[in-house]
Design an enzyme around this catalytic site. Structure first.
Site, short mmCIF file in Angstrom:
data_model
loop_
_atom_site.label_atom_id
_atom_site.label_comp_id
_atom_site.label_asym_id
_atom_site.label_seq_id
_atom_site.Cartn_x
_atom_site.Cartn_y
_atom_site.Cartn_z
N GLY A 9 0.79 -1.22 0.00
CA GLY A 9 0.00 0.00 0.00
C GLY A 9 0.83 1.28 0.00
N VAL A 10 2.14 1.17 0.17
CA VAL A 10 3.00 2.36 0.17
C VAL A 10 3.07 2.93 -1.25
CG1 VAL A 10 5.44 3.09 0.38
CG2 VAL A 10 4.40 1.65 2.16
N MET A 12 4.98 4.98 -4.11
CA MET A 12 6.38 5.28 -4.48
C MET A 12 6.40 6.09 -5.77
SD MET A 12 9.54 2.65 -5.20
CE MET A 12 9.18 2.21 -6.90
N PRO A 13 7.08 7.25 -5.78
CA PRO A 13 7.17 8.01 -7.03
C PRO A 13 7.71 7.13 -8.16
CG PRO A 13 8.03 9.32 -5.21
CD PRO A 13 7.78 7.93 -4.68
N GLY A 16 12.47 8.82 -9.71
CA GLY A 16 13.24 9.38 -8.60
C GLY A 16 14.64 9.74 -9.06
N GLY A 18 18.73 8.97 -8.65
CA GLY A 18 19.77 8.05 -8.20
C GLY A 18 21.10 8.76 -8.03
N ASP A 43 17.55 7.79 -4.24
CA ASP A 43 18.03 6.40 -4.16
C ASP A 43 19.54 6.40 -3.93
OD1 ASP A 43 17.40 3.35 -5.06
OD2 ASP A 43 19.38 3.97 -5.77
N TYR A 48 27.56 3.31 -1.74
CA TYR A 48 27.89 4.47 -2.58
C TYR A 48 28.76 5.50 -1.84
CZ TYR A 48 23.97 2.85 -5.54
OH TYR A 48 23.11 2.11 -6.31
N LYS A 73 20.43 1.01 0.66
CA LYS A 73 20.59 -0.44 0.43
C LYS A 73 21.60 -1.05 1.39
CE LYS A 73 19.90 0.69 -4.42
NZ LYS A 73 20.63 1.94 -4.65
N HIS A 107 21.04 -5.19 -1.37
CA HIS A 107 21.71 -4.72 -2.58
C HIS A 107 22.14 -5.85 -3.54
CE1 HIS A 107 24.35 -1.08 -3.93
NE2 HIS A 107 23.87 -1.71 -4.97
P1 NAP Z 1 21.87 5.94 -15.69
O1 NAP Z 1 20.83 6.68 -14.95
O2 NAP Z 1 21.51 4.91 -16.69
O3 NAP Z 1 22.80 6.96 -16.49
C1 NAP Z 1 23.43 8.03 -15.89
C2 NAP Z 1 24.25 8.73 -16.98
O4 NAP Z 1 23.40 9.36 -17.92
C3 NAP Z 1 25.14 9.78 -16.41
O5 NAP Z 1 26.37 9.72 -17.11
C4 NAP Z 1 24.42 11.10 -16.75
O6 NAP Z 1 25.39 12.12 -16.94
C5 NAP Z 1 23.70 10.74 -18.03
N1 NAP Z 1 22.42 11.43 -18.20
C6 NAP Z 1 21.43 11.58 -17.29
N2 NAP Z 1 20.37 12.20 -17.82
C7 NAP Z 1 20.68 12.47 -19.11
C8 NAP Z 1 19.98 13.08 -20.16
N3 NAP Z 1 18.75 13.55 -20.02
N4 NAP Z 1 20.62 13.20 -21.36
C9 NAP Z 1 21.87 12.73 -21.53
N5 NAP Z 1 22.59 12.12 -20.56
C10 NAP Z 1 21.99 11.98 -19.36
O7 NAP Z 1 22.93 5.25 -14.70
P2 NAP Z 1 23.05 4.83 -13.20
O8 NAP Z 1 23.42 6.02 -12.38
O9 NAP Z 1 23.94 3.67 -13.17
O10 NAP Z 1 21.61 4.32 -12.75
C11 NAP Z 1 20.65 5.13 -12.11
C12 NAP Z 1 20.59 4.85 -10.61
O11 NAP Z 1 20.29 3.48 -10.37
C13 NAP Z 1 21.91 5.04 -9.86
O12 NAP Z 1 22.26 6.38 -9.65
C14 NAP Z 1 21.64 4.27 -8.58
O13 NAP Z 1 20.88 5.03 -7.69
C15 NAP Z 1 20.87 3.07 -9.13
N6 NAP Z 1 21.75 1.89 -9.39
C16 NAP Z 1 21.52 0.75 -8.65
C17 NAP Z 1 22.27 -0.39 -8.85
C18 NAP Z 1 22.00 -1.61 -8.03
O14 NAP Z 1 22.82 -2.54 -8.04
N7 NAP Z 1 20.92 -1.65 -7.31
C19 NAP Z 1 23.29 -0.40 -9.83
C20 NAP Z 1 23.50 0.76 -10.56
C21 NAP Z 1 22.72 1.89 -10.35
P3 NAP Z 1 25.41 13.49 -16.10
O15 NAP Z 1 25.40 13.12 -14.63
O16 NAP Z 1 26.67 14.13 -16.53
O17 NAP Z 1 24.17 14.23 -16.53
#
Ligand code: NAP
Length: 283
Positions: A9-10, A12-13, A16, A18, A43, A48, A73, A107
């Site tokens: 029931g929570v 979540m946007p 978000g 990251g 997130d 991190y 995480k 994680h």
């Molecule tokens: P992502 O969101 O796929 O890509 C981020 C990249 O895209 C950055 O280099 C950013 O550059 C660029 N970017 C962002 N918006 C843009 C746009 N509108 N146009 C062009 N380039 C753009 O990569 P991610 O950070 O790996 O994934 C998102 C989030 O998922 C993470 O931040 C984290 O919170 C989470 N995550 C979780 C796990 C897990 O194991 N659970 C693993 C990886 C990531 P700039 O910053 O220079 O704009």
């Protein structure tokens, strides 16, 4: 902010912010900008190294706590997993300067997953984590966790983008009431995502960027996203995806981009299991 309702029931946007790979010293500014832009879901993760910076930005933002949705995480814990999970949760909460989390994710699908999950269930029952979930769980492990525990994960955060769409897996998660939240939703720009002709062509029609097309495609699939950017103009762009609707043909043409394979790491790969399992955080 558009949201999805989790299995308990929570709310979540659906989009978000990251903060993976944002250096700790840049994170406070990035989160401050993201909150000013309108993001309400943040997130982060113990691994991190930027939870304190996220916490400072939250504190200074003036945004009421109840308007925020904060996820962090749990990293793989040594035995005794239940005790160490509780300790790791308290460390994260203190670093964030919060007294509860909206979502606490395991994680990695490694270590004493059951012990970790039991401790997370306890945190959930105590109201300290409003929802609990997992990340990087493949179908067999997710189903096992659901079948053999009391509380099913509310979320599974997995690599999902146009080149790795997880459509079949999303169907299974839906059947099990688990919300798919995409990580690496832009594939971190790999594989020429931001210049992909199919995505660019669709973007041109709506006057939107490739990033916006990708996020809109995710919204229409019911996939939650947490794009990362350190640039305020991109932060704004990435939230501005609620004034267009892709047609069935456009959704179908994006479906053709799926390669069915990871662009990052395969959690079944033995070297990855060794690498991620060997890592420990300082606490
Ligand atoms: P992502 O969101 O796929 O890509 C981020 C990249 O895209 C950055 O280099 C950013 O550059 C660029 N970017 C962002 N918006 C843009 C746009 N509108 N146009 C062009 N380039 C753009 O990569 P991610 O950070 O790996 O994934 C998102 C989030 O998922 C993470 O931040 C984290 O919170 C989470 N995550 C979780 C796990 C897990 O194991 N659970 C693993 C990886 C990531 P700039 O910053 O220079 O704009």
């Amino acid at each position: 902010m558009h949201s999805v309702t989790l299995n308990n029931g929570v709310e979540m946007p659906i989009i978000g912010f990251g903060v993976y790979q944002i250096p700790a010293e840049e994170t406070e500014q990035a989160v401050t900008d993201a909150l000013a832009t309108g993001y309400r879901l943040l997130d982060t993760a113990a691994s991190y190294g930027n939870e304190e910076a996220v916490g400072r930005a939250i504190k200074n933002s003036g945004v009421p706590r109840e308007d925020l949705f904060v996820t962090t995480k749990l990293y793989v814990q040594d035995a005794p997993a239940e005790e160490n999970t509780k300790r790791a949760f308290e460390t994260s909460l203190n670093k964030l300067g919060l007294d509860y989390l909206d979502l606490y994710l395991m994680h990695q699908p490694y270590g004493d997953v059951y012990g970790q999950w039991r401790a997370m269930e306890a945190l959930n029952r105590e109201g300290l984590a409003k929802a609990i979930g997992v990340a990087n769980f493949y179908p067999d492990r997710l189903l096992d966790l659901i079948i053999n525990n009391e509380i099913a994960p509310a979320v599974n955060q997995i690599e999902t983008h146009p080149f790795f769409q997880r459509t079949g897996y999303q169907k299974l998660m839906r059947e099990q009431g688990v919300q798919l939240q995409a990580w690496g939703g832009f594939a971190q720009g790999k594989n020429g995502l931001f210049t992909n002709p199919v995505l660019s062509e669709i973007g041109k029609k709506y006057g939107k960027s490739v990033g916006q097309v990708v996020l809109r495609w995710a919204v229409q699939r019911g996939v939650a996203s947490i794009p990362k950017s350190v640039r305020p103009e991109r932060m704004a762009e990435n939230l501005d995806v609620f004034d267009l609707a892709l047609t069935d043909d456009e959704m179908a043409s994006i479906a053709t981009l799926d390669t069915g394979a990871t662009l990052f790491f395969d959690h079944h790969d033995l070297e990855i299991v060794k690498w991620l399992s060997a890592r420990r955080l300082d606490g």
